[in-house]
Design a protein around this motif. Sequence first.
Motif: not given
Length: 226
Positions: A46-53, A73-77, A22-31
């Motif tokens: 969308m591919r995105q990168r969240a910063l500590e800030s 993809e998961l090799a990106n952190g 569904r819209a707004g849900e995660v397709i892929l992350d570190h889990d």
Amino acid sequence: MPLDQEELEAIQSVRTGTRHVRAGEVILDHDTNGEESMTLFSGWAMRQRALESGRVQITSFLMAGSFIDADFELANGDGYSIEAITDVELCVFSTGDLKKRFGENAVLSRALATLAQSEEALLFEHMTDIGRRTAMERLAHFLLETHTRQKMLGMAGNDYCSFPLRQRHLADAMGLSLEHVNRMLKELKDKGWASIADGRLYILDFSGLSRYCDFDDSYLRPRPIF
């Protein structure tokens, strides 16, 4: 690339199923299970990168046909993820079986290499956007790119296409403030170049907008590398 029935059946033989997100849900992350690969069958992500800030950089937008290699993809952190913008449907594959199948078929190997080349060309153009185009040129170029990508997929008219993105998506993709994006969209409309309304992007003056931001769609047209 066009594929014959044998090649399509080879891909289908390693498809393990489909997945709806569904819209707004995660397709892929570190889990996410790194042993799966996916193609986006329908919808936007969308591919995105969240910063500590807490700030977010959207690195690319995925449309129908986009390939997601979870292991790569998961090799990106840990801060990296792929999120559905609209409801999406995914085709899911075993990464190991898929790579084995592609390794056994020269046509499929070339198709995968061409897809990787297309992704690289998009990233190079986006680097140029951020490094050398003004904010207004950057936005104009992105709108033309988005329309052209959808038209190549047979999902757009000559002067319009679906556009589910919000102003916050544009801001996070281009490193701009919401206020700046809002002003520029108004200016594009006032100049008679482009407008966004009711979930659609309208390109009102393709030639004029292309000249303004130096848009050349050749980087979007895949060319086999061998």
